[in-house]
Write a protein that holds these residues in place. Structure first.
Motif, PDB file in Angstrom:
ATOM      1  N   ALA A  99       0.801  -1.225   0.000  1.00  0.00           N
ATOM      2  CA  ALA A  99       0.000   0.000   0.000  1.00  0.00           C
ATOM      3  C   ALA A  99       0.828   1.266   0.000  1.00  0.00           C
ATOM      4  CB  ALA A  99      -0.917   0.000   1.229  1.00  0.00           C
ATOM      5  N   CYS A 100       0.172   2.348  -0.354  1.00  0.00           N
ATOM      6  CA  CYS A 100       0.717   3.692  -0.191  1.00  0.00           C
ATOM      7  C   CYS A 100       0.777   4.011   1.307  1.00  0.00           C
ATOM      8  CB  CYS A 100      -0.186   4.689  -0.905  1.00  0.00           C
ATOM      9  SG  CYS A 100       0.213   6.427  -0.569  1.00  0.00           S
ATOM     10  N   GLY A 101       1.884   4.572   1.749  1.00  0.00           N
ATOM     11  CA  GLY A 101       2.027   4.898   3.166  1.00  0.00           C
ATOM     12  C   GLY A 101       0.977   5.863   3.675  1.00  0.00           C
ATOM     13  N   ALA A 102       0.378   6.642   2.778  1.00  0.00           N
ATOM     14  CA  ALA A 102      -0.663   7.585   3.186  1.00  0.00           C
ATOM     15  C   ALA A 102      -1.935   6.879   3.630  1.00  0.00           C
ATOM     16  CB  ALA A 102      -0.983   8.552   2.041  1.00  0.00           C
ATOM     17  N   LEU A 103      -2.022   5.563   3.379  1.00  0.00           N
ATOM     18  CA  LEU A 103      -3.212   4.789   3.751  1.00  0.00           C
ATOM     19  C   LEU A 103      -2.969   3.872   4.944  1.00  0.00           C
ATOM     20  CD1 LEU A 103      -4.286   3.708   0.139  1.00  0.00           C
ATOM     21  CD2 LEU A 103      -5.194   5.624   1.474  1.00  0.00           C
ATOM     22  N   ALA A 104      -1.801   3.964   5.561  1.00  0.00           N
ATOM     23  CA  ALA A 104      -1.438   3.021   6.623  1.00  0.00           C
ATOM     24  C   ALA A 104      -2.432   3.023   7.782  1.00  0.00           C
ATOM     25  CB  ALA A 104      -0.032   3.323   7.134  1.00  0.00           C
ATOM     26  N   ARG A 105      -2.772   4.196   8.286  1.00  0.00           N
ATOM     27  CA  ARG A 105      -3.669   4.267   9.441  1.00  0.00           C
ATOM     28  C   ARG A 105      -5.030   3.654   9.127  1.00  0.00           C
ATOM     29  NH1 ARG A 105      -2.619   7.977  13.655  1.00  0.00           N
ATOM     30  NH2 ARG A 105      -0.584   8.991  13.450  1.00  0.00           N
ATOM     31  N   GLU A 106      -5.551   3.977   7.951  1.00  0.00           N
ATOM     32  CA  GLU A 106      -6.876   3.488   7.585  1.00  0.00           C
ATOM     33  C   GLU A 106      -6.880   1.965   7.420  1.00  0.00           C
ATOM     34  OE1 GLU A 106      -6.598   7.690   6.959  1.00  0.00           O
ATOM     35  OE2 GLU A 106      -5.315   6.101   6.177  1.00  0.00           O
ATOM     36  N   ILE A 107      -5.844   1.432   6.778  1.00  0.00           N
ATOM     37  CA  ILE A 107      -5.775  -0.024   6.575  1.00  0.00           C
ATOM     38  C   ILE A 107      -5.597  -0.752   7.899  1.00  0.00           C
ATOM     39  CG2 ILE A 107      -4.451  -1.886   5.500  1.00  0.00           C
ATOM     40  CD1 ILE A 107      -3.771   0.102   3.234  1.00  0.00           C
ATOM     41  N   LEU A 108      -4.731  -0.240   8.753  1.00  0.00           N
ATOM     42  CA  LEU A 108      -4.529  -0.873  10.050  1.00  0.00           C
ATOM     43  C   LEU A 108      -5.803  -0.847  10.885  1.00  0.00           C
ATOM     44  CD1 LEU A 108      -0.955   0.433  10.935  1.00  0.00           C
ATOM     45  CD2 LEU A 108      -1.609  -1.933  10.439  1.00  0.00           C
ATOM     46  N   ASP A 109      -6.553   0.232  10.806  1.00  0.00           N
ATOM     47  CA  ASP A 109      -7.817   0.310  11.528  1.00  0.00           C
ATOM     48  C   ASP A 109      -8.798  -0.724  11.013  1.00  0.00           C
ATOM     49  OD1 ASP A 109      -9.739   1.487  13.357  1.00  0.00           O
ATOM     50  OD2 ASP A 109     -10.690   2.363  11.599  1.00  0.00           O
ATOM     51  N   LEU A 110      -8.894  -0.867   9.689  1.00  0.00           N
ATOM     52  CA  LEU A 110      -9.801  -1.854   9.102  1.00  0.00           C
ATOM     53  C   LEU A 110      -9.370  -3.277   9.448  1.00  0.00           C
ATOM     54  CD1 LEU A 110     -10.384  -0.215   5.614  1.00  0.00           C
ATOM     55  CD2 LEU A 110     -12.137  -0.626   7.355  1.00  0.00           C
ATOM     56  N   LYS A 111      -8.083  -3.536   9.432  1.00  0.00           N
ATOM     57  CA  LYS A 111      -7.578  -4.870   9.800  1.00  0.00           C
ATOM     58  C   LYS A 111      -7.947  -5.215  11.236  1.00  0.00           C
ATOM     59  CE  LYS A 111      -3.198  -5.473   9.096  1.00  0.00           C
ATOM     60  NZ  LYS A 111      -3.191  -6.945   9.203  1.00  0.00           N
ATOM     61  N   LYS A 112      -7.744  -4.269  12.137  1.00  0.00           N
ATOM     62  CA  LYS A 112      -8.031  -4.505  13.549  1.00  0.00           C
ATOM     63  C   LYS A 112      -9.522  -4.680  13.783  1.00  0.00           C
ATOM     64  CE  LYS A 112      -7.256  -2.512  18.135  1.00  0.00           C
ATOM     65  NZ  LYS A 112      -6.625  -1.385  18.889  1.00  0.00           N
ATOM     66  N   ARG A 113     -10.319  -3.804  13.159  1.00  0.00           N
ATOM     67  CA  ARG A 113     -11.761  -3.823  13.357  1.00  0.00           C
ATOM     68  C   ARG A 113     -12.403  -5.110  12.845  1.00  0.00           C
ATOM     69  NH1 ARG A 113     -15.175   0.519  10.259  1.00  0.00           N
ATOM     70  NH2 ARG A 113     -13.300   1.766  10.599  1.00  0.00           N
ATOM     71  N   ASN A 114     -11.856  -5.652  11.754  1.00  0.00           N
ATOM     72  CA  ASN A 114     -12.450  -6.829  11.122  1.00  0.00           C
ATOM     73  C   ASN A 114     -11.731  -8.136  11.435  1.00  0.00           C
ATOM     74  OD1 ASN A 114     -14.657  -5.764   9.136  1.00  0.00           O
ATOM     75  ND2 ASN A 114     -12.925  -4.358   8.866  1.00  0.00           N
ATOM     76  N   GLY A 115     -10.654  -8.050  12.206  1.00  0.00           N
ATOM     77  CA  GLY A 115      -9.928  -9.262  12.554  1.00  0.00           C
ATOM     78  C   GLY A 115      -9.237  -9.921  11.372  1.00  0.00           C
ATOM     79  N   TRP A 116      -8.735  -9.095  10.445  1.00  0.00           N
ATOM     80  CA  TRP A 116      -8.080  -9.643   9.254  1.00  0.00           C
ATOM     81  C   TRP A 116      -6.613  -9.945   9.559  1.00  0.00           C
ATOM     82  CZ3 TRP A 116     -10.305  -5.124   5.914  1.00  0.00           C
ATOM     83  CH2 TRP A 116     -11.658  -5.382   5.622  1.00  0.00           C
ATOM     84  N   ASP A 117      -6.387 -10.887  10.476  1.00  0.00           N
ATOM     85  CA  ASP A 117      -5.028 -11.203  10.883  1.00  0.00           C
ATOM     86  C   ASP A 117      -4.244 -11.935   9.808  1.00  0.00           C
ATOM     87  OD1 ASP A 117      -5.565 -10.020  13.289  1.00  0.00           O
ATOM     88  OD2 ASP A 117      -5.913 -11.889  14.369  1.00  0.00           O
ATOM     89  N   HIS A 118      -4.950 -12.462   8.809  1.00  0.00           N
ATOM     90  CA  HIS A 118      -4.245 -13.157   7.730  1.00  0.00           C
ATOM     91  C   HIS A 118      -3.781 -12.195   6.641  1.00  0.00           C
ATOM     92  CE1 HIS A 118      -8.307 -12.553   6.355  1.00  0.00           C
ATOM     93  NE2 HIS A 118      -8.073 -13.082   5.164  1.00  0.00           N
TER      94      HIS A 118
END
Length: 222
Positions: free
Chosen positions: A30-49
């Motif tokens: 990903a683009c580094g400008a999207l890091a916070r948003e992607i990490l939030d979505l991963k945590k919220r949805n449990g996308w540990d894979h």
């Protein structure tokens, strides 16, 4: 796996970022400008894979370098993951990034840029005729306005050039991904600095969220 956001966005302007993902699943490149948003979505949805590797966000102002950087990163990580997805839209590459992704056999986010997919590509395209003179700001750019807009244009040294750059714009549209009064205040200050009217538009994560959700289903967590 515990996800965490970078301590701030400043380091992402000059460096990449990798979370504590595990090889063997999905890699989000990903683009580094999207890091916070992607990490939030991963945590919220449990996308540990789904692991995350970010290219430097400073490529945002050097789109001619994005395609090669993505190609190099896909080649570097291809053997360590079942699937790689590229979390960039076209982002000023003039179709070259899509061509590279097709050649590499990886998918990327649909749309011309993040302003479009945050609002939703269909929605964004419908009002473009009415907003040809709008300057868009995301949460990331509200935080990093000086680093990504003001200083690269030399306006920190030559503020008298402001109207030359922004004279054809009529308003600044703040596409808010989150409910954050401080970011709204910063975005309003940016509009005032540019001499533009201000509009706040709550977009959330838009097509970024639906795209990642679709990709998350492509690989069953082990």
């Amino acid at each position: 796996m515990q996800n965490h956001c970078p301590p701030d966005d400043v380091s992402l302007t000059t460096q990449g970022y990798t979370d504590n993902g595990r090889p063997g699943g999905i890699l989000l490149l990903a683009c580094g400008a999207l890091a916070r948003e992607i990490l939030d979505l991963k945590k919220r949805n449990g996308w540990d894979h789904m692991s995350l590797t970010c290219l430097p966000a400073i490529l945002h102002i050097h789109p001619e370098k994005i395609t090669q950087a993505v190609e190099d990163a896909v080649s570097k990580h291809r053997d360590s993951y079942d699937q790689i997805f590229v979390v960039y839209a076209d982002c000023g590459t003039g179709g070259l990034l899509q061509q590279a992704c097709d050649r590499l056999g990886v998918e990327m986010v649909k749309g011309p840029h993040c302003y479009s997919f945050f609002e939703g590509n269909d929605t964004f395209s419908k009002h473009q005729e009415d907003e040809a003179t709008a300057f868009y700001l995301t949460d990331f750019l509200a935080r990093q306005f000086d680093a990504f807009v003001w200083k690269p244009l030399g306006l920190d040294r030559h503020p008298e050039l402001r109207d030359m750059y922004f004279g054809n714009y009529t308003k600044l549209v703040f596409q808010a991904q989150t409910e954050d009064p401080d970011l709204t205040r910063r975005a309003m200050e940016c509009a005032d600095k540019m001499g533009l009217a201000f509009e706040r538009r709550m977009t959330g994560y838009g097509d970024l969220e639906t795209t990642l959700s679709d990709w998350a289903k492509r690989s069953v967590p082990k």
